[in-house]
Scaffold this motif. Structure first.
Motif, PDB file in Angstrom:
ATOM      1  N   GLY A  95       0.797  -1.225   0.000  1.00  0.00           N
ATOM      2  CA  GLY A  95       0.000   0.000   0.000  1.00  0.00           C
ATOM      3  C   GLY A  95       0.825   1.268   0.000  1.00  0.00           C
ATOM      4  N   PHE A  96       2.103   1.174  -0.269  1.00  0.00           N
ATOM      5  CA  PHE A  96       2.952   2.364  -0.258  1.00  0.00           C
ATOM      6  C   PHE A  96       2.658   3.245  -1.457  1.00  0.00           C
ATOM      7  CE2 PHE A  96       6.788   4.595  -1.579  1.00  0.00           C
ATOM      8  CZ  PHE A  96       7.090   5.291  -0.422  1.00  0.00           C
ATOM      9  N   ASP A  97       2.494   4.550  -1.185  1.00  0.00           N
ATOM     10  CA  ASP A  97       2.263   5.539  -2.231  1.00  0.00           C
ATOM     11  C   ASP A  97       2.934   6.840  -1.792  1.00  0.00           C
ATOM     12  OD1 ASP A  97       1.489   7.040  -4.323  1.00  0.00           O
ATOM     13  OD2 ASP A  97      -0.669   6.857  -4.019  1.00  0.00           O
ATOM     14  N   LEU A  98       3.675   7.457  -2.726  1.00  0.00           N
ATOM     15  CA  LEU A  98       4.410   8.671  -2.373  1.00  0.00           C
ATOM     16  C   LEU A  98       3.488   9.797  -1.950  1.00  0.00           C
ATOM     17  CD1 LEU A  98       7.153  10.063  -2.187  1.00  0.00           C
ATOM     18  CD2 LEU A  98       6.920  10.705  -4.597  1.00  0.00           C
ATOM     19  N   ALA A  99       2.337   9.922  -2.590  1.00  0.00           N
ATOM     20  CA  ALA A  99       1.382  10.970  -2.231  1.00  0.00           C
ATOM     21  C   ALA A  99       0.883  10.793  -0.801  1.00  0.00           C
ATOM     22  CB  ALA A  99       0.210  10.985  -3.198  1.00  0.00           C
ATOM     23  N   MET A 100       0.688   9.550  -0.394  1.00  0.00           N
ATOM     24  CA  MET A 100       0.229   9.306   0.973  1.00  0.00           C
ATOM     25  C   MET A 100       1.321   9.606   2.004  1.00  0.00           C
ATOM     26  SD  MET A 100      -1.983   5.828   0.494  1.00  0.00           S
ATOM     27  CE  MET A 100      -3.350   5.751  -0.671  1.00  0.00           C
ATOM     28  N   VAL A 101       2.571   9.494   1.585  1.00  0.00           N
ATOM     29  CA  VAL A 101       3.677   9.826   2.492  1.00  0.00           C
ATOM     30  C   VAL A 101       3.813  11.338   2.618  1.00  0.00           C
ATOM     31  CG1 VAL A 101       6.156   9.621   2.866  1.00  0.00           C
ATOM     32  CG2 VAL A 101       4.868   7.678   1.974  1.00  0.00           C
ATOM     33  N   LEU A 102       3.690  12.043   1.480  1.00  0.00           N
ATOM     34  CA  LEU A 102       3.884  13.493   1.499  1.00  0.00           C
ATOM     35  C   LEU A 102       2.711  14.242   2.107  1.00  0.00           C
ATOM     36  CD1 LEU A 102       5.492  14.047  -2.032  1.00  0.00           C
ATOM     37  CD2 LEU A 102       6.640  13.944   0.180  1.00  0.00           C
ATOM     38  N   THR A 103       1.504  13.678   2.011  1.00  0.00           N
ATOM     39  CA  THR A 103       0.326  14.410   2.483  1.00  0.00           C
ATOM     40  C   THR A 103       0.379  14.721   3.974  1.00  0.00           C
ATOM     41  OG1 THR A 103      -1.031  13.473   0.715  1.00  0.00           O
ATOM     42  CG2 THR A 103      -2.183  14.351   2.656  1.00  0.00           C
ATOM     43  N   PRO A 104       0.587  13.738   4.875  1.00  0.00           N
ATOM     44  CA  PRO A 104       0.639  14.110   6.305  1.00  0.00           C
ATOM     45  C   PRO A 104       1.790  15.050   6.632  1.00  0.00           C
ATOM     46  CG  PRO A 104       1.348  11.830   5.985  1.00  0.00           C
ATOM     47  CD  PRO A 104       0.749  12.283   4.677  1.00  0.00           C
ATOM     48  N   ILE A 105       2.913  14.871   5.916  1.00  0.00           N
ATOM     49  CA  ILE A 105       4.047  15.780   6.156  1.00  0.00           C
ATOM     50  C   ILE A 105       3.674  17.206   5.755  1.00  0.00           C
ATOM     51  CG2 ILE A 105       6.430  16.291   5.511  1.00  0.00           C
ATOM     52  CD1 ILE A 105       6.867  13.297   5.105  1.00  0.00           C
ATOM     53  N   ALA A 106       3.019  17.355   4.593  1.00  0.00           N
ATOM     54  CA  ALA A 106       2.623  18.686   4.128  1.00  0.00           C
ATOM     55  C   ALA A 106       1.603  19.321   5.063  1.00  0.00           C
ATOM     56  CB  ALA A 106       2.063  18.594   2.712  1.00  0.00           C
ATOM     57  N   ILE A 107       0.644  18.537   5.556  1.00  0.00           N
ATOM     58  CA  ILE A 107      -0.375  19.079   6.463  1.00  0.00           C
ATOM     59  C   ILE A 107       0.272  19.594   7.744  1.00  0.00           C
ATOM     60  CG2 ILE A 107      -2.364  18.455   7.884  1.00  0.00           C
ATOM     61  CD1 ILE A 107      -3.165  16.484   5.659  1.00  0.00           C
ATOM     62  N   VAL A 108       1.137  18.782   8.354  1.00  0.00           N
ATOM     63  CA  VAL A 108       1.791  19.187   9.611  1.00  0.00           C
ATOM     64  C   VAL A 108       2.713  20.379   9.369  1.00  0.00           C
ATOM     65  CG1 VAL A 108       3.353  18.427  11.430  1.00  0.00           C
ATOM     66  CG2 VAL A 108       1.600  16.872  10.565  1.00  0.00           C
ATOM     67  N   ALA A 109       3.460  20.368   8.263  1.00  0.00           N
ATOM     68  CA  ALA A 109       4.374  21.465   7.977  1.00  0.00           C
ATOM     69  C   ALA A 109       3.622  22.771   7.738  1.00  0.00           C
ATOM     70  CB  ALA A 109       5.234  21.130   6.762  1.00  0.00           C
TER      71      ALA A 109
END
Length: 361
Positions: free
Chosen positions: A105-119
């Motif tokens: 289930g790994f997807d780059l968009a799913m990795v970047l989304t929580p990081i972008a929200i918190v940042a």
């Protein structure tokens, strides 16, 4: 409505920063909607659209509400808490999906989304309190003028401090160079004095030894030195004679045995000889009428013994000692005389031991 009048608002730095943060927040919200819908759609179906849309819309609204609340801490506290809660929810959806979906289930968009929200939320948290309140152009101009005045003063102070530091550093370097030069000069002077003192000390020791071993007769000190403008070439008088008339020399009348000559010149010569012996022995010059030390008494007896040829006996030297006015008991005079004779005997013994070696050579 005046058609010829145009309205345009000059953008402020605060508005520019808020615009950039708003665009970034909107882009992150769209990314969050797309990723969250992709995750929730298989489970909620069509209800996923309003769910994720409401979460991200509220998240953007709470960010904008923080701007409207300004620096009022009481008003902005609830909005901040709600914004933090929605930030945690929006970031948790893709994060939990990645944790429980496994390796497939790994997807780059799913990795970047929580990081972008918190940042993005952290950027609002850091930047918003520093922007301050919204002010008019005139007020902002006055504030900018004051800030510029303060900046100019601070720059002048920093420049003055830099100049003073440079001056102090240069003065320190020059002081060190001067101190080194002075130290080197003093060391050279001390070295020269040390060398000169050492040579003079060695010469003084050699002179003292020579004077002690070979005492000059009183006639040497009695020789008068020529004086500029008063000297006339005359033949010096022979020992034991005086000049009479045109240069005829006759024998001088002898004085009482054991007493030095009574002429002023002879007495002055005797005084000079006594002072030289005292200087060699390292004691003060003996003076008549004063109590003498052992060293002074040894100098006086040595002087009296060898002031005439042949050397005086103890009785003659003692009588001359009394006539000269020196102070000393009979016992001290006898003890000093015995010590003087013992020194002479030791000197004669050492010379007799050296004579065979000289003869063999």
């Amino acid at each position: 409505m005046n058609k010829g009048k145009s309205w345009h608002v000059q953008p402020s730095p605060r508005g520019t920063v808020l615009s950039i943060l708003g665009v970034v927040t909107l882009g992150v919200a769209i990314l969050s909607v797309a990723v969250s819908y992709q995750i929730l759609e298989p489970r909620f179906g069509g209800w996923a659209v309003p769910t994720v849309g409401a979460l991200d819309a509220l998240w953007v609204v709470f960010q904008a509400t923080e701007i409207l609340a300004g620096n009022n801490t009481r008003r902005v506290r609830r909005v901040q808490r709600a914004g933090l809660a929605l930030t945690a929810v929006n970031a948790a959806i893709p994060t939990l999906h990645l944790i429980f979906s496994g390796p497939g289930g790994f997807d780059l968009a799913m990795v970047l989304t929580p990081i972008a929200i918190v940042a993005t939320k952290a950027a609002w948290w850091v930047a918003l309190p520093s922007l301050g309140r919204k002010v008019s152009a005139a007020t902002r101009q006055r504030i900018d003028g004051k800030r510029q005045d303060v900046a100019d003063r601070l720059e002048e102070m920093e420049a003055e401090a830099a100049h003073r530091i440079e001056l102090l550093e240069l003065a320190t370097a020059l002081e060190e160079k001067v101190a080194e030069a002075e130290t080197a000069y003093r060391l050279s002077v001390l070295a020269a004095q040390q060398s000169m003192t050492k040579e003079l000390h060695e010469q003084a020791e050699a002179t003292a030894k020579t004077v002690a071993e070979k005492v000059l007769p009183a006639s040497v000190a009695g020789i008068r030195l020529p004086v500029l403008g008063q000297w006339t070439p005359t033949a010096p008088a022979l020992p034991g004679t005086v000049a009479i008339g045109t240069g005829t020399q006759v024998s001088a009348p002898s004085t009482e045995s054991g007493t030095p000559g009574g002429t002023p010149a002879h007495q002055a010569a005797q005084a000079v000889m006594l002072a030289e012996l005292a200087a060699v022995a390292g004691v003060p010059v003996p003076k008549p009428g004063e109590q003498l030390t052992d060293g002074q008494m040894d100098v006086v007896l040595r002087h009296l013994r060898y002031c005439d040829d042949p050397p005086l006996s103890y009785r003659q030297a003692r009588d001359a000692f009394r006539r000269a006015g020196f102070v000393g008991s009979e016992e001290r005079v006898r003890r000093a005389w015995v010590a003087l004779l013992s020194k002479e005997e030791r000197s004669e013994d050492s010379e007799s031991e050296e004579e065979p070696e000289d003869a063999g050579a």
